[in-house]
Write a protein that holds these residues in place. Structure first.
Motif, PDB file in Angstrom:
ATOM      1  N   LEU A 142       0.250  -0.278  -8.731  1.00 59.46           N
ATOM      2  CA  LEU A 142       0.812  -0.456  -7.911  1.00 59.46           C
ATOM      3  C   LEU A 142       2.116  -1.886  -8.365  1.00 59.46           C
ATOM      4  N   TYR A 143       1.175  -2.539  -8.904  1.00 57.62           N
ATOM      5  CA  TYR A 143       2.039  -3.853  -9.082  1.00 57.62           C
ATOM      6  C   TYR A 143       2.061  -4.449 -10.435  1.00 57.62           C
ATOM      7  N   ASP A 144       1.763  -3.843 -11.365  1.00 60.46           N
ATOM      8  CA  ASP A 144       1.924  -4.279 -12.889  1.00 60.46           C
ATOM      9  C   ASP A 144       3.374  -4.447 -12.880  1.00 60.46           C
ATOM     10  N   TYR A 182       4.054   0.569  -9.506  1.00 56.93           N
ATOM     11  CA  TYR A 182       4.593   1.477  -8.524  1.00 56.93           C
ATOM     12  C   TYR A 182       5.910   0.533  -7.837  1.00 56.93           C
ATOM     13  N   TYR A 183       5.656  -0.458  -7.283  1.00 59.76           N
ATOM     14  CA  TYR A 183       6.345  -1.319  -6.411  1.00 59.76           C
ATOM     15  C   TYR A 183       7.460  -1.884  -7.243  1.00 59.76           C
ATOM     16  N   ALA A 184       6.900  -2.264  -8.620  1.00 57.01           N
ATOM     17  CA  ALA A 184       7.836  -3.145  -9.285  1.00 57.01           C
ATOM     18  C   ALA A 184       8.961  -2.375  -9.678  1.00 57.01           C
ATOM     19  N   VAL A 244       8.666   7.073   4.191  1.00 59.79           N
ATOM     20  CA  VAL A 244       9.545   6.278   5.021  1.00 59.79           C
ATOM     21  C   VAL A 244       8.939   5.329   5.958  1.00 59.79           C
ATOM     22  N   THR A 245       9.134   4.088   6.184  1.00 63.97           N
ATOM     23  CA  THR A 245       8.281   3.179   7.232  1.00 63.97           C
ATOM     24  C   THR A 245       9.245   3.192   8.421  1.00 63.97           C
ATOM     25  N   ALA A 246       8.578   2.582   9.495  1.00 63.81           N
ATOM     26  CA  ALA A 246       9.264   2.419  10.826  1.00 63.81           C
ATOM     27  C   ALA A 246      10.578   1.917  10.809  1.00 63.81           C
ATOM     28  N   VAL A 294       5.753 -10.876   5.851  1.00 65.56           N
ATOM     29  CA  VAL A 294       5.046 -10.579   4.562  1.00 65.56           C
ATOM     30  C   VAL A 294       5.152  -9.143   4.067  1.00 65.56           C
ATOM     31  N   GLY A 295       5.541  -8.984   2.647  1.00 62.09           N
ATOM     32  CA  GLY A 295       5.438  -7.622   2.426  1.00 62.09           C
ATOM     33  C   GLY A 295       6.994  -6.903   2.993  1.00 62.09           C
ATOM     34  N   SER A 296       8.028  -7.875   3.145  1.00 65.57           N
ATOM     35  CA  SER A 296       9.258  -7.592   3.776  1.00 65.57           C
ATOM     36  C   SER A 296       9.916  -6.319   2.932  1.00 65.57           C
ATOM     37  N   ILE A 324       8.610 -12.722   2.455  1.00 66.14           N
ATOM     38  CA  ILE A 324       7.792 -12.910   1.340  1.00 66.14           C
ATOM     39  C   ILE A 324       7.308 -11.749   0.819  1.00 66.14           C
ATOM     40  N   GLU A 325       8.018 -11.548  -0.515  1.00 62.97           N
ATOM     41  CA  GLU A 325       7.829 -10.182  -0.876  1.00 62.97           C
ATOM     42  C   GLU A 325       7.601 -10.257  -2.265  1.00 62.97           C
ATOM     43  N   ARG A 326       6.222  -9.412  -3.012  1.00 63.82           N
ATOM     44  CA  ARG A 326       5.798  -9.503  -4.073  1.00 63.82           C
ATOM     45  C   ARG A 326       6.668  -9.069  -5.102  1.00 63.82           C
ATOM     46  N   SER A 327       7.395  -7.725  -4.851  1.00 63.98           N
ATOM     47  CA  SER A 327       8.148  -7.059  -5.965  1.00 63.98           C
ATOM     48  C   SER A 327       9.371  -7.670  -6.148  1.00 63.98           C
ATOM     49  N   ALA A 377       3.903  -8.498   9.601  1.00 61.48           N
ATOM     50  CA  ALA A 377       3.756  -7.686   8.413  1.00 61.48           C
ATOM     51  C   ALA A 377       3.447  -6.277   8.965  1.00 61.48           C
ATOM     52  N   ASN A 378       4.513  -5.245   8.526  1.00 66.98           N
ATOM     53  CA  ASN A 378       4.778  -3.885   8.632  1.00 66.98           C
ATOM     54  C   ASN A 378       4.191  -3.222   7.356  1.00 66.98           C
ATOM     55  N   GLU A 379       2.925  -2.453   7.527  1.00 65.56           N
ATOM     56  CA  GLU A 379       2.615  -1.776   6.482  1.00 65.56           C
ATOM     57  C   GLU A 379       2.345  -2.620   5.106  1.00 65.56           C
TER      58      GLU A 379
HETATM   59  C1  SAM Z   1       4.361  -0.023   2.220  1.00 62.16           C
HETATM   60  S1  SAM Z   1       5.425  -1.524   1.787  1.00 62.16           S
HETATM   61  C2  SAM Z   1       6.150  -1.801   3.264  1.00 62.16           C
HETATM   62  C3  SAM Z   1       7.451  -2.768   3.416  1.00 62.16           C
HETATM   63  C4  SAM Z   1       8.299  -3.032   4.506  1.00 62.16           C
HETATM   64  N1  SAM Z   1       7.338  -3.803   5.068  1.00 62.16           N
HETATM   65  C5  SAM Z   1       8.529  -1.709   5.430  1.00 62.16           C
HETATM   66  O1  SAM Z   1       7.740  -1.648   6.308  1.00 62.16           O
HETATM   67  O2  SAM Z   1       9.405  -1.119   5.144  1.00 62.16           O
HETATM   68  C6  SAM Z   1       4.733  -2.680   1.410  1.00 62.16           C
HETATM   69  C7  SAM Z   1       5.287  -3.792   0.595  1.00 62.16           C
HETATM   70  O3  SAM Z   1       4.546  -4.814   0.683  1.00 62.16           O
HETATM   71  C8  SAM Z   1       4.736  -5.711  -0.655  1.00 62.16           C
HETATM   72  N2  SAM Z   1       3.547  -6.366  -0.954  1.00 62.16           N
HETATM   73  C9  SAM Z   1       2.201  -6.038  -1.468  1.00 62.16           C
HETATM   74  N3  SAM Z   1       1.302  -7.266  -1.503  1.00 62.16           N
HETATM   75  C10 SAM Z   1       2.005  -8.053  -1.148  1.00 62.16           C
HETATM   76  C11 SAM Z   1       1.670  -9.450  -1.217  1.00 62.16           C
HETATM   77  N4  SAM Z   1       0.634 -10.240  -1.603  1.00 62.16           N
HETATM   78  N5  SAM Z   1       2.816 -10.149  -0.921  1.00 62.16           N
HETATM   79  C12 SAM Z   1       4.077 -10.010  -0.569  1.00 62.16           C
HETATM   80  N6  SAM Z   1       4.349  -8.654  -0.615  1.00 62.16           N
HETATM   81  C13 SAM Z   1       3.574  -7.930  -0.947  1.00 62.16           C
HETATM   82  C14 SAM Z   1       4.981  -4.517  -1.694  1.00 62.16           C
HETATM   83  O4  SAM Z   1       5.554  -4.901  -2.751  1.00 62.16           O
HETATM   84  C15 SAM Z   1       5.739  -3.627  -0.608  1.00 62.16           C
HETATM   85  O5  SAM Z   1       7.233  -3.891  -0.740  1.00 62.16           O
END
Ligand code: SAM
Length: 383
Positions: free
Chosen positions: A46-48, A53-55, A67-69, A98-100, A126-129, A167-169
């Protein structure tokens, strides 16, 4: 007449096949050092930086894999803004999301709060990707330039405190450890190649700590499922960044008894590739989403151990309805039809309304949260 391909990966474009070959080569290099624990494999897939995948992937929306909400419509953001308004009205403060992802929820939340004159002092995404951060920055500049200076898009927790952390999903996208029960002990699964060179999951040595944590469930021999150790780390960070206010998490999952129900003996792990869901995490490394459900009892226990209060737990449908989703329908008939369709998708039990849950933890919050006023299912967590 030609038959359609059974699975969307049967017809990978040549560029995708080349990417897949590159990922498989990188995975082989990792496996040359020995088997990988499943959680490390999932973290890599997912994160390499190169293969994750997310990168690299276009993951959201009609051209993506799911699709997310927040991407379906603005209703989730507008309902959340109604939940945030009294908290912000109290003493102002920052929101941290977080994970925006691509920033859609942030933009729509700020628009709704802006209309009501209830903007936060700062909205941290706050977003890792790195790719998602760039998308979010561009979305803010394009859609809400008037509030861009209040918004910061960062890779890690900032040196600030918030009154709202949302945080959503996110939790479903954290790497999970998959395990199999054998003679009453939990064996973490390892990703390895067998003698024929095929990629598979093998049982590692029993993990005593994991076994003790699962003991009360009396899981049957051969039972497979997952644990999500990253949830505790996330909650610790969130707790440290919460001044007073609320941490609110939206995700799919169940209370512990349902999560580890005897009938769910193959766990909750799912993969998504071009809107096609399937259970095999070992194919398409880095090209498909891998996700697990959330054990909300474990999350609540972790938060309470950090000194937070459990402020509510309910279904997404009940939460959004309690916040008056759909109260203001557009005058235009076509737009109203689209809005009704989105609201049904977000709230109906057989769509996202029941599987998705909302859980909230609070510190120093005087009033209850409106989102839980219709139906609060805290007791189902059996804490
Ligand atoms: C399933 S997606 C949801 C994205 C968004 N919240 C939405 O509902 O459309 C999960 C997101 O969380 C990010 N993520 C995962 N682990 C994280 C972390 N430790 N810190 C910040 N972001 C993170 C991923 O890169 C990805 O963009």
């Amino acid at each position: 007449m030609p038959h359609p391909p059974a699975t969307p990966w049967a017809t990978l474009a040549s560029a995708e096949r080349a990417t897949l070959a590159r990922h498989e080569e990188a995975l082989d290099a990792l496996l040359a050092r020995g088997p990988l624990s499943f959680i490390d494999y999932m973290g890599w897939a997912l994160y390499d930086r190169e293969c994750g995948y997310y990168a690299a992937r276009e993951v959201f929306g009609a051209h993506g894999d799911f699709v997310t909400a927040p991407l379906l419509s603005t209703h989730m953001a507008e309902a959340l803004a109604r939940q945030w308004a009294p908290i912000l009205a109290d003493r102002g403060g920052a929101i941290m999301e977080v994970g925006s992802g691509n920033g859609q929820l942030a933009v729509d939340t700020l628009r709704a709060l802006g209309r009501d004159g209830r903007l936060p002092d700062r909205y941290w995404m706050i977003e890792r990707s790195a790719r998602r951060r760039a998308e979010a920055q561009a979305r803010v500049a394009r859609d809400i330039p008037e509030w861009a200076e209040r918004v910061s898009v960062v890779a890690d927790w900032p040196d600030d405190k918030a009154v709202i952390i949302v945080a959503n999903e996110l939790l479903d996208a954290l790497p999970a450890q998959r395990f199999r029960m054998r003679r009453g002990q939990a064996h973490p699964l390892l990703v390895a190649r067998d003698d024929s060179g095929a990629l598979g999951l093998a049982e590692g040595p029993a993990d005593l700590e994991m076994t003790a944590a699962l003991q009360d469930l009396a899981l049957a021999d051969g039972y497979e499922s997952e644990v999500l150790p990253g949830v505790d780390g996330f909650l610790k960070q969130a707790s440290e960044h919460l001044a007073r206010g609320v941490i609110l998490l939206i995700d799919y999952g169940f209370p512990r008894a349902e999560f580890y129900h005897p009938q769910r003996h193959q766990g909750t792990l799912m993969c998504h590739f071009r809107q096609h869901a399937h259970p095999d995490p070992l194919i398409l490394p880095g090209l498909q989403d891998i996700t697990v459900h959330v054990d909300f009892t474990a999350a609540a226990r972790g938060a309470i151990a950090l000194g937070l209060d459990l402020a509510g737990y309910t279904s997404q449908g009940a939460f959004l309805l309690a916040l008056g989703i759909g109260a203001d329908m557009p005058a235009d008939e076509r737009e109203a039809l689209r809005a009704r369709q989105a609201i049904k998708r977000l709230t109906l039990p057989h769509e996202m309304g029941e599987l998705f849950k909302v859980i909230a933890f609070s510190r120093g919050l005087d009033a209850g949260l409106q989102g839980f006023s219709l139906l609060d299912r805290r007791r189902s967590l059996a804490l």
